[in-house]
Design a protein around this motif. Structure first.
Motif, PDB file in Angstrom:
ATOM      1  N   ALA A 175      26.939   0.514  57.006  1.00 45.70           N
ATOM      2  CA  ALA A 175      27.260   0.450  55.572  1.00 45.70           C
ATOM      3  C   ALA A 175      26.907  -0.947  55.071  1.00 45.70           C
ATOM      4  O   ALA A 175      26.811  -1.888  55.862  1.00 45.70           O
ATOM      5  CB  ALA A 175      28.747   0.718  55.345  1.00 45.70           C
ATOM      6  N   GLU A 234      30.997   4.384  49.645  1.00 43.29           N
ATOM      7  CA  GLU A 234      32.140   4.254  50.549  1.00 43.29           C
ATOM      8  C   GLU A 234      33.325   3.634  49.804  1.00 43.29           C
ATOM      9  O   GLU A 234      34.472   4.040  49.986  1.00 43.29           O
ATOM     10  CB  GLU A 234      31.749   3.353  51.726  1.00 43.29           C
ATOM     11  N   PRO A 251      35.904   6.061  55.738  1.00 41.55           N
ATOM     12  CA  PRO A 251      34.915   7.135  55.909  1.00 41.55           C
ATOM     13  C   PRO A 251      35.364   8.423  55.223  1.00 41.55           C
ATOM     14  O   PRO A 251      34.570   9.299  54.891  1.00 41.55           O
ATOM     15  CB  PRO A 251      34.840   7.325  57.424  1.00 41.55           C
ATOM     16  N   ARG A 279      27.001   3.743  52.087  1.00 43.52           N
ATOM     17  CA  ARG A 279      26.583   4.268  53.397  1.00 43.52           C
ATOM     18  C   ARG A 279      25.055   4.188  53.458  1.00 43.52           C
ATOM     19  O   ARG A 279      24.390   4.742  52.575  1.00 43.52           O
ATOM     20  CB  ARG A 279      27.033   5.719  53.550  1.00 43.52           C
TER      21      ARG A 279
END
Ligand SMILES: Cc1cc2nc3c(=O)[nH]c(=O)nc-3n(C[C@H](O)[C@H](O)[C@H](O)COP(=O)(O)OP(=O)(O)OC[C@H]3O[C@@H](n4cnc5c(N)ncnc54)[C@H](O)[C@@H]3O)c2cc1C
Length: 552
Positions: A175, A234, A251, A279
């Motif tokens: 990420a 995210e 997540p 992400r």
């Protein structure tokens, strides 16, 4: 040129591209377009509108007095104000061609950090000035037009392009923390040395920003699975008039309604998105793409349904109707561009199964295409892709000839698709003919496909009059929103609501939900300064964007 100077390059205010790379006035090319239009519509050849220049616009004096502490980041330069008063919708481009500026922003600010954004918002709230966040200005539905009604003392456009860095990469979780004002190519260039990509490629990639993608919930080039902006976010950080709000990097989370979901698609009405953890992906190395032809569009759509429900998740699954694909597929066949890619494994097994399925449904293809290097850029599919990438540049030239050419995109469940498509096509052809008195052209392709339905993207054109084309477009636009929402589709799948889609949005979304959204806005933006007129009106203010679809 330093990095900051590169990102401060001026964009073209009357069409696509950079101002310093804009197509020069080319009389021969203009004449060619005018001839094409005359021949296509069986009318005498008319003189196209010439390229507009900044000096030809009457830009009212700025109504705001910049406080001394903010002066360094603000400009009232007429060219800057012009660029930031227009997006890239049909009326934006047509107004520019006609030397009209219906609404002018008073000031353009280029903040470099969150503290400067907060200071700007404080000043705007105290002085009753509307604030419009601006990424690349590539909105096609009035998202950045300073059309905010009469209740504000002025309008500031807040351009985020100085927030243009990938700040941090977490390789373990794959990420990256990225600033919101970064343009697509800069974002990819900063991830590439690390072997990563965001892999979000809207057609407007070059001239749109991460913040704009999140604020509009944009859709990328790929057809299935991870392609919508929502999938990549995210966590988000947003500066609102009431303070900074940030979501936690996770997540996944079942802790109540998602804060990210409230900020995604907020289109600047809640605050300014300044950065996000995104992400990211490994760069794909295995790729293959093949065009498949079908005699019948609905048979092809059934094939796409089968593919989308097969759990194969093709990267590309773009079905283009026979007319739209006519330049590369002869005009008799619908064309499906089918592709797979992976950074991890060869894609042959997936492609083999997909082609088996396609063949069972009557599609025809030449398998040898797959042996070519860069099969995704070769042959008919590649030709279509090149024309697709050039289309935004040709649009201004066509509009200068009075051609009303635009698109609208939607989504619908598979059970309704055939009737939906047939009715929209028939209605749109009818309305365009009635409004223009000329022939119409309405084509369709799928941009995205889901197991429960496609996202059909319609392109239409009709010959208007240069002086009346904006009013004619409004009638056609109202009809497209009416038919799409009446038949159960969404008024937008990825272009967002903006000012232009608001009547359709009101038709589509439950009034109680809109009230709840307004209450949330009132908490984050108590004086209602953030992008007024988009999605909902601020509490106790009438911005003037409501009304029936025909009123707009
Ligand atoms: C030729 C062309 C092709 C296109 N292709 C696609 C496509 O393939 N897929 C797609 O989804 N869209 C597409 N679009 C539409 C447009 O590019 C997208 O909506 C894009 O996400 C807008 O990004 P932007 O940075 O240009 O935002 P802008 O146009 O500057 O702003 C759009 C909206 O987001 C708000 N906003 C922008 N930045 C922020 C921020 N940091 N914080 C809060 N609010 C913000 C603005 O206030 C405005 O309401 C296309 C447009 C054109 C002209």
């Amino acid at each position: 040129m330093s990095k900051k100077e590169v990102s401060m390059r001026k964009m073209n205010f009357w069409g696509w591209g950079w101002a310093d790379e804009a197509e020069p006035e080319d009389v021969a090319k203009d004449k060619e377009m005018a001839r094409f239009v005359a021949e296509s519509y069986g009318v005498p050849e008319a003189e196209p509108l010439t390229r507009p220049r900044v000096e030809e616009f009457s830009i009212p004096d700025s109504r705001v007095q910049i406080p001394a502490n903010l002066r360094d980041m603000c400009t009232t330069d007429p060219h800057e104000r012009l660029i930031h008063s227009l997006g890239k919708s049909f009326p934006d481009i047509a107004n520019a061609a006609l030397r009209q500026l219906p609404h002018a922003t008073d000031l353009v600010a280029y903040p470099e950090d969150e503290a400067q954004i907060a200071a700007l918002l404080d000043w705007a709230a105290d002085d009753n000035i509307a604030v419009i966040p601006f990424g690349g200005g590539s909105t096609v539905c009035g998202g950045v037009d300073p059309d905010v009604g009469d209740s504000y003392a002025g309008v500031i456009t807040l351009d985020l392009r100085k927030l243009d860095q990938v700040l941090e990469i977490d390789k373990t979780s794959r990420a990256a923390r990225i600033q919101a004002g970064i343009l697509g190519p800069d974002l990819e260039a900063q991830l590439k040395p690390h072997g990563y990509t965001l892999r979000h490629f809207p057609q407007s990639f070059e001239f749109s920003t991460l913040g704009g993608w999140i604020a509009t919930r944009s859709g990328g080039h790929y057809a299935s699975l991870y392609t919508h902006m929502d999938d990549f976010v995210e966590s988000i950080r947003i500066v609102t008039p009431a303070g900074v709000m940030e979501s936690r990097r996770l997540p996944g989370s079942g802790a109540g309604p998602s804060p990210d979901r409230m900020m995604m698609g907020s289109e600047g009405i809640m605050g300014v998105i300044t950065e996000a953890w995104m992400r990211i992906q490994d760069r794909p190395t295995f790729k293959g793409s093949i065009p498949v032809l079908f005699k019948d569009f609905y048979q092809a759509a059934e094939t796409v349904r089968a593919l989308s429900q097969s759990w194969l998740f093709p990267t590309n699954c773009r079905l283009i109707d026979a007319e739209e694909a006519s330049g590369v597929a002869g005009g008799e066949h619908a064309m499906l561009v089918l592709g797979f890619e992976s950074a991890d494994h060869p894609i042959d097994a997936w492609m083999d199964r997909a082609l088996e399925l396609v063949a069972d449904h009557g599609g025809s293809f030449d398998r040898s295409v797959l042996e070519k290097k860069d099969s995704n850029k070769a042959g008919a599919a590649g030709q279509w892709r090149n024309a697709f990438m050039q289309a935004p540049y040709a649009r201004s030239r066509a509009i200068a000839c009075g051609l009303i050419v635009d698109t609208f995109e939607t989504a619908i469940t598979w059970d309704k698709f055939p009737e939906f498509h047939a009715e929209i096509t028939a209605q749109m052809n009818k309305v365009i003919r009635e409004v223009t008195g000329n022939n119409s052209r309405v084509t369709c392709r799928f941009t995205h496909v889901y197991p429960d339905g496609p996202a059909p993207y319609f392109t239409y054109s009709g010959l208007g009059t240069t002086s009346g084309m904006i009013e004619q477009w409004r009638e056609i636009k109202a009809a497209s929103m009416e038919v799409v929402t009446r038949l159960g589709g969404t008024v937008t799948h990825h272009h967002s609501v903006g000012r232009d889609h608001r009547p359709g949005y009101e038709q589509q979304v439950d009034p109680l939900f809109r009230d709840a959204l307004q209450a949330a806005k009132s908490r984050l933006d108590p004086t209602g300064i953030m992008n007024p007129g988009i999605l909902i009106d601020p509490e106790n203010r009438k911005v003037g964007q409501t009304g029936t679809m025909a009123d707009r």
